[in-house]
Design a protein around this motif. Structure first.
Motif, PDB file in Angstrom:
ATOM      1  N   MET A 134       0.656  -1.288  -0.109  1.00  0.00           N
ATOM      2  CA  MET A 134       0.035  -0.080   0.036  1.00  0.00           C
ATOM      3  C   MET A 134       0.716   1.261  -0.065  1.00  0.00           C
ATOM      4  O   MET A 134       0.410   2.220  -0.716  1.00  0.00           O
ATOM      5  N   HIS A 135       1.878   1.099   0.566  1.00  0.00           N
ATOM      6  CA  HIS A 135       2.861   2.113   0.778  1.00  0.00           C
ATOM      7  C   HIS A 135       3.346   2.704  -0.719  1.00  0.00           C
ATOM      8  O   HIS A 135       3.400   3.772  -1.409  1.00  0.00           O
ATOM      9  N   MET A 136       3.608   1.487  -1.496  1.00  0.00           N
ATOM     10  CA  MET A 136       4.108   1.618  -2.900  1.00  0.00           C
ATOM     11  C   MET A 136       3.166   2.370  -3.623  1.00  0.00           C
ATOM     12  O   MET A 136       3.316   3.175  -4.659  1.00  0.00           O
ATOM     13  N   MET A 137       1.760   1.821  -3.417  1.00  0.00           N
ATOM     14  CA  MET A 137       0.731   2.533  -4.255  1.00  0.00           C
ATOM     15  C   MET A 137       0.481   3.946  -3.627  1.00  0.00           C
ATOM     16  O   MET A 137       0.221   4.752  -4.567  1.00  0.00           O
ATOM     17  N   ARG A 138       0.781   4.599  -2.492  1.00  0.00           N
ATOM     18  CA  ARG A 138       0.504   6.035  -2.079  1.00  0.00           C
ATOM     19  C   ARG A 138       1.615   6.835  -2.814  1.00  0.00           C
ATOM     20  O   ARG A 138       1.376   7.715  -3.503  1.00  0.00           O
ATOM     21  N   VAL A 139       2.831   5.980  -2.774  1.00  0.00           N
ATOM     22  CA  VAL A 139       4.069   6.690  -3.416  1.00  0.00           C
ATOM     23  C   VAL A 139       3.819   6.909  -4.848  1.00  0.00           C
ATOM     24  O   VAL A 139       3.851   7.793  -5.457  1.00  0.00           O
ATOM     25  N   PRO A 148      13.536  14.043  -7.931  1.00  0.00           N
ATOM     26  CA  PRO A 148      14.902  13.542  -7.841  1.00  0.00           C
ATOM     27  C   PRO A 148      14.816  12.161  -7.084  1.00  0.00           C
ATOM     28  O   PRO A 148      15.831  11.686  -6.603  1.00  0.00           O
ATOM     29  N   ARG A 149      13.584  11.693  -6.975  1.00  0.00           N
ATOM     30  CA  ARG A 149      13.297  10.402  -6.021  1.00  0.00           C
ATOM     31  C   ARG A 149      13.464   9.082  -6.748  1.00  0.00           C
ATOM     32  O   ARG A 149      13.156   8.084  -6.522  1.00  0.00           O
ATOM     33  N   GLU A 150      13.879   9.282  -8.192  1.00  0.00           N
ATOM     34  CA  GLU A 150      13.983   7.992  -8.887  1.00  0.00           C
ATOM     35  C   GLU A 150      14.546   6.658  -8.204  1.00  0.00           C
ATOM     36  O   GLU A 150      13.977   5.729  -8.191  1.00  0.00           O
ATOM     37  N   VAL A 155      15.160   1.703  -4.770  1.00  0.00           N
ATOM     38  CA  VAL A 155      15.456   1.144  -3.437  1.00  0.00           C
ATOM     39  C   VAL A 155      14.172   0.521  -2.842  1.00  0.00           C
ATOM     40  O   VAL A 155      14.151  -0.610  -2.328  1.00  0.00           O
ATOM     41  N   GLY A 156      13.137   1.276  -3.038  1.00  0.00           N
ATOM     42  CA  GLY A 156      11.828   0.729  -2.585  1.00  0.00           C
ATOM     43  C   GLY A 156      11.298  -0.531  -3.250  1.00  0.00           C
ATOM     44  O   GLY A 156      11.053  -1.587  -2.414  1.00  0.00           O
ATOM     45  N   VAL A 157      11.558  -0.829  -4.414  1.00  0.00           N
ATOM     46  CA  VAL A 157      11.360  -2.066  -4.829  1.00  0.00           C
ATOM     47  C   VAL A 157      11.936  -2.996  -4.730  1.00  0.00           C
ATOM     48  O   VAL A 157      11.605  -4.245  -4.285  1.00  0.00           O
ATOM     49  N   VAL A 236      19.453   3.399   3.746  1.00  0.00           N
ATOM     50  CA  VAL A 236      19.705   4.103   2.429  1.00  0.00           C
ATOM     51  C   VAL A 236      18.409   4.684   2.009  1.00  0.00           C
ATOM     52  O   VAL A 236      18.431   5.917   1.631  1.00  0.00           O
ATOM     53  N   HIS A 237      17.164   4.127   2.166  1.00  0.00           N
ATOM     54  CA  HIS A 237      15.926   4.675   1.678  1.00  0.00           C
ATOM     55  C   HIS A 237      15.653   5.723   2.605  1.00  0.00           C
ATOM     56  O   HIS A 237      15.243   6.896   1.979  1.00  0.00           O
ATOM     57  N   PHE A 238      15.722   5.628   3.820  1.00  0.00           N
ATOM     58  CA  PHE A 238      15.682   6.902   4.862  1.00  0.00           C
ATOM     59  C   PHE A 238      16.474   8.048   4.657  1.00  0.00           C
ATOM     60  O   PHE A 238      16.181   9.305   4.586  1.00  0.00           O
ATOM     61  N   GLY A 246      13.286  15.601   1.494  1.00  0.00           N
ATOM     62  CA  GLY A 246      12.132  15.410   2.306  1.00  0.00           C
ATOM     63  C   GLY A 246      11.189  14.808   1.352  1.00  0.00           C
ATOM     64  O   GLY A 246      11.647  14.338   0.261  1.00  0.00           O
ATOM     65  N   LEU A 247      10.070  14.692   1.624  1.00  0.00           N
ATOM     66  CA  LEU A 247       9.152  14.078   0.980  1.00  0.00           C
ATOM     67  C   LEU A 247       8.471  15.225  -0.156  1.00  0.00           C
ATOM     68  O   LEU A 247       8.728  16.335  -0.204  1.00  0.00           O
ATOM     69  N   ALA A 248       7.856  14.496  -1.273  1.00  0.00           N
ATOM     70  CA  ALA A 248       7.586  15.147  -2.498  1.00  0.00           C
ATOM     71  C   ALA A 248       6.636  16.179  -2.287  1.00  0.00           C
ATOM     72  O   ALA A 248       5.772  16.124  -1.583  1.00  0.00           O
ATOM     73  N   ARG A 249       6.766  17.336  -2.906  1.00  0.00           N
ATOM     74  CA  ARG A 249       5.910  18.430  -2.837  1.00  0.00           C
ATOM     75  C   ARG A 249       5.419  18.765  -4.297  1.00  0.00           C
ATOM     76  O   ARG A 249       6.343  18.706  -5.155  1.00  0.00           O
TER      77      ARG A 249
HETATM   78  C1  HEM Z   1      10.332  -2.169   3.849  1.00  0.00           C
HETATM   79  C2  HEM Z   1       9.565  -1.533   2.934  1.00  0.00           C
HETATM   80  C3  HEM Z   1       9.766   0.149   3.200  1.00  0.00           C
HETATM   81  C4  HEM Z   1       9.840   0.883   4.319  1.00  0.00           C
HETATM   82  C5  HEM Z   1      10.130   0.457   5.567  1.00  0.00           C
HETATM   83  C6  HEM Z   1       9.552   2.042   3.690  1.00  0.00           C
HETATM   84  C7  HEM Z   1       9.629   3.362   4.660  1.00  0.00           C
HETATM   85  C8  HEM Z   1       9.450   4.594   4.033  1.00  0.00           C
HETATM   86  C9  HEM Z   1       9.051   5.799   4.836  1.00  0.00           C
HETATM   87  C10 HEM Z   1       8.955   5.679   6.455  1.00  0.00           C
HETATM   88  C11 HEM Z   1       8.947   6.812   4.094  1.00  0.00           C
HETATM   89  C12 HEM Z   1       8.425   8.056   4.532  1.00  0.00           C
HETATM   90  C13 HEM Z   1       7.268   8.655   4.033  1.00  0.00           C
HETATM   91  C14 HEM Z   1       6.158   7.603   4.195  1.00  0.00           C
HETATM   92  O1  HEM Z   1       5.984   6.995   5.396  1.00  0.00           O
HETATM   93  O2  HEM Z   1       5.388   7.402   3.344  1.00  0.00           O
HETATM   94  C15 HEM Z   1       9.111   6.479   2.780  1.00  0.00           C
HETATM   95  C16 HEM Z   1       9.010   7.265   1.347  1.00  0.00           C
HETATM   96  C17 HEM Z   1       9.171   6.467   0.286  1.00  0.00           C
HETATM   97  N1  HEM Z   1       9.102   5.300  -0.238  1.00  0.00           N
HETATM   98 FE1  HEM Z   1       9.237   3.796   1.106  1.00  0.00          FE
HETATM   99  N2  HEM Z   1       9.554   2.317   2.393  1.00  0.00           N
HETATM  100  C18 HEM Z   1       9.402   0.926   2.019  1.00  0.00           C
HETATM  101  C19 HEM Z   1       9.194   0.418   0.791  1.00  0.00           C
HETATM  102  C20 HEM Z   1       8.779   1.178  -0.483  1.00  0.00           C
HETATM  103  C21 HEM Z   1       8.714   0.645  -1.718  1.00  0.00           C
HETATM  104  C22 HEM Z   1       8.276  -0.672  -1.916  1.00  0.00           C
HETATM  105  C23 HEM Z   1       8.492   1.627  -2.535  1.00  0.00           C
HETATM  106  C24 HEM Z   1       8.461   1.862  -4.026  1.00  0.00           C
HETATM  107  C25 HEM Z   1       8.389   0.801  -4.893  1.00  0.00           C
HETATM  108  C26 HEM Z   1       9.086   2.959  -1.798  1.00  0.00           C
HETATM  109  C27 HEM Z   1       9.282   4.216  -2.235  1.00  0.00           C
HETATM  110  C28 HEM Z   1       9.592   5.445  -1.394  1.00  0.00           C
HETATM  111  C29 HEM Z   1       9.491   6.627  -1.984  1.00  0.00           C
HETATM  112  C30 HEM Z   1       9.751   7.211  -3.417  1.00  0.00           C
HETATM  113  C31 HEM Z   1       9.550   7.528  -1.047  1.00  0.00           C
HETATM  114  C32 HEM Z   1       9.487   8.988  -0.965  1.00  0.00           C
HETATM  115  C33 HEM Z   1       7.980   9.322  -0.898  1.00  0.00           C
HETATM  116  C34 HEM Z   1       7.834  10.928  -0.944  1.00  0.00           C
HETATM  117  O3  HEM Z   1       8.860  11.711  -1.428  1.00  0.00           O
HETATM  118  O4  HEM Z   1       6.662  11.343  -0.802  1.00  0.00           O
HETATM  119  N3  HEM Z   1       9.264   2.380  -0.556  1.00  0.00           N
HETATM  120  N4  HEM Z   1       9.217   5.272   2.848  1.00  0.00           N
END
Ligand code: HEM
Lengths: 251, 301
Positions: A134-139, A148-150, A155-157, A236-238, A246-249
């Protein structure tokens, strides 16, 4: 509360807090005072290794629950919860095909809170797969993968794949019929690939059938290999979230 | 307190993309505004999980026994989408190629859609919400139709209507059956089994065609079964690539999808819907022998 605001008046509560929080021990741990002024509030975040994953200030739209639905944070929260309950489960579990099933049975009947720990671990594991998806869908739907978040999307995938693998490797550990056959079906899918499939399946399972070798491998991956990898990628993600501003705007 | 929210920030040039101008008045302090939300949700979810764990026990079946194969044998739920695909095409395609390609495509999204259109807000391009609904609807319904086709539901519905009776006895006098000249499209396997393909097509000796031995390599000893190839690989691959392309084409011609972001929204929504539909069918509608249930609704028995 805006950063430009003046410090609030000292209340009874503040005095009490000072009495508790101004002693030598406390100050040796937390250098800034109790966060009741904007300055200390920023210091509280910036000087704490855990909190400094955050910036000290964020845009007001990003604290709206409906912007992120906390889904990334929840995924991370579940990961932490899984680590804690997982370690507790490890106290009682031996990954041997002779003992594993009996250990789980004993956990459910003889160990105080054993059943509860197992249930929590399992529900959090299912929950984490859901929250990550669901997080992936919201992103995606907030267009937050755009430059610049490509790379953070990539990393998310990787994190998504690691989450699925973590869950999959854990599935085998109870060594019941569900475990054995789900993993047999799953690993057979790998085996169906042309040329490299069968060797890969063999490496994963450690033999022709899901047996002790598979249990050992899945256990090692589940309790140390994959969690470590996931932790690295989460770091790396954080870090990238902050580096990318920060988050996208909307631009 | 904060100044009045400023008018939408000006679109910045590509050079400052992502480094938005910081309007201090628009910002909040992480402590307390964010940290408290995080703390409260952590407490809330801990309580929720404890309640769930107290109320619902996790399953533990009999001890693992390699000699007893349960029917049906299923992978964990998040892989049941792949297991469902497996029923309709070559296992290598469903089990390995499709997930690999899907993951790579997923990871590649930001490298195709590099505009900053629709960034940072939910579904903020003009047609985004419409395209989400179209993509999701077409994905879900399309997937179900394809599954129904492979389960010969169209045959059963035809016979139901033609006989005026559900599950009429095929041996009864006057039974109207699915026309025999259409027997080749009863389901996927029928394309291979019921069409009068010339005999040679089942057995094309590739070794005689490729002649790798002339190049000094070992000779290819492979007989190519063209009808099986059609059913297991060619048609599925073209369906999985062709239908999404067709959808994008239609959305483009209809004027709903104009930009890359629009097409991304459409395709992603379609993908998610297909994924969810396959997962649900694989989880709840596949019974013994992985037959589609509730099978009896349209079954002959
Ligand atoms: C173990 C899995 C993951 C964890 C713990 C995690 C954690 C987080 C957290 C805490 C944020 C901050 C904003 C928020 O809560 O939405 C975030 C943002 C983000 N995540 Fe993840 N994430 C995970 C998986 C993924 C996946 C599967 C994707 C996409 C394929 C992804 C892509 C992103 C991107 C692009 C952002 C920046 C969003 C923005 O700028 O608004 N993440 N992630």
């Amino acid at each position: 509360m805006a950063a430009t605001e003046r410090p609030q008046r000292r209340t009874m509560g503040d005095r009490l807090y000072d009495a508790i929080f101004s002693n030598r021990v406390w100050r040796s741990i937390f250098r800034s005072g109790y966060p009741n002024t904007p300055r200390n509030q920023m210091l509280a975040v910036a000087t704490n290794v855990f909190l400094h994953l955050h910036p000290t200030r964020i845009h007001r739209t990003h604290v709206k629950i409906t912007h992120t639905f906390c889904l990334g944070g929840l995924s991370f929260f579940l990961f932490l919860g899984l680590t804690i309950t997982g370690v507790l489960l490890m106290f009682y579990y031996v990954p041997s095909i002779e003992r594993a099933y009996e250990d789980i049975l004993a956990l459910e009947t003889d160990v105080r809170f054993g059943q509860l720990m197992r249930n929590m671990h399992r529900w959090m594991a299912h929950g984490m797969v859901l929250t990550v998806l669901m997080h992936m869908m919201r992103v995606f739907y907030t267009g937050a993968y755009k430059p610049p978040r490509e790379f953070n999307w990539v990393v998310g995938v990787v994190l998504l794949v690691l989450t699925l693998l973590l869950s999959f490797t854990g599935y085998l550990l109870p060594w019941d019929q569900l475990a054995l056959w789900a993993i047999t079906v799953g690993t057979n899918m790998v085996g169906s690939a042309p040329i490299l499939g069968e060797p890969n399946r063999f490496i994963l399972v450690g033999g022709f059938q899901v047996g002790q070798a598979a249990l050992t491998r899945f256990y090692a991956l589940h309790v140390i290999g994959l969690p470590l990898l996931a932790a690295v990628f989460m770091t790396v993600h954080f870090w990238r979230i902050r580096r990318d501003g920060g988050l996208a705007r909307p631009l | 307190m904060a100044a009045t929210p400023q008018a939408q920030a000006q679109p910045s040039s590509a050079a400052v993309r992502g480094r938005q101008r910081r309007a201090r008045e628009e910002e909040l302090l992480v402590w307390p505004d964010l940290v408290f939300i995080e703390f409260i949700s952590a407490v809330l979810f801990t309580i929720l999980i404890v309640i769930l764990a107290v109320m619902v026990d996790s399953v533990l079946l009999d001890r693992a026994n390699a000699a007893i194969t349960p029917n049906p044998s299923k992978a964990p739920w998040y892989f049941l989408n792949l297991q469902e695909l497996l029923l309709h095409m070559h296992p290598a395609l469903a089990g390995v190629v499709v997930p690999t390609v899907a993951l790579i495509a997923l990871g590649a999204i930001p490298y195709f859609d590099t505009s900053n259109e629709g960034q940072g807000e939910w579904l903020s391009t003009p047609n985004a919400w419409l395209l989400t609904k179209i993509g999701a609807g077409v994905g879900a319904v399309g997937t179900m139709l394809l599954i129904f086709f492979d389960a010969s539901k169209h045959v059963q519905i035809y016979e139901w209507i033609a006989n005026g009776e559900l599950n009429a006895n095929p041996d009864s006098p006057g039974f109207v059956a699915w026309p025999s000249w259409l027997s080749g499209i009863e389901n996927m396997a029928a394309i291979r089994d019921n069409i009068a393909w010339p005999e040679w097509m089942f057995n094309v000796p590739l070794g005689d065609v490729l002649r790798t031995d002339l190049l000094g390599f070992p000779r290819v000893e492979l007989d190519w079964n063209i009808p099986a190839f059609l059913v297991e690989q060619f048609i599925p691959v073209n369906t999985m690539i062709g239908l999404p392309l067709l959808l994008s084409f239609v959305a483009h011609r209809a004027g709903w999808a104009k930009t890359k972001r629009d097409h991304m929204v459409l395709q992603f929504s379609g993908f998610i819907a297909v994924y969810i539909t396959l997962t649900i069918v694989g989880t709840f509608f596949r019974g013994e022998g992985l037959v589609l249930i509730p099978y009896t609704i349209f079954a002959h028995e």
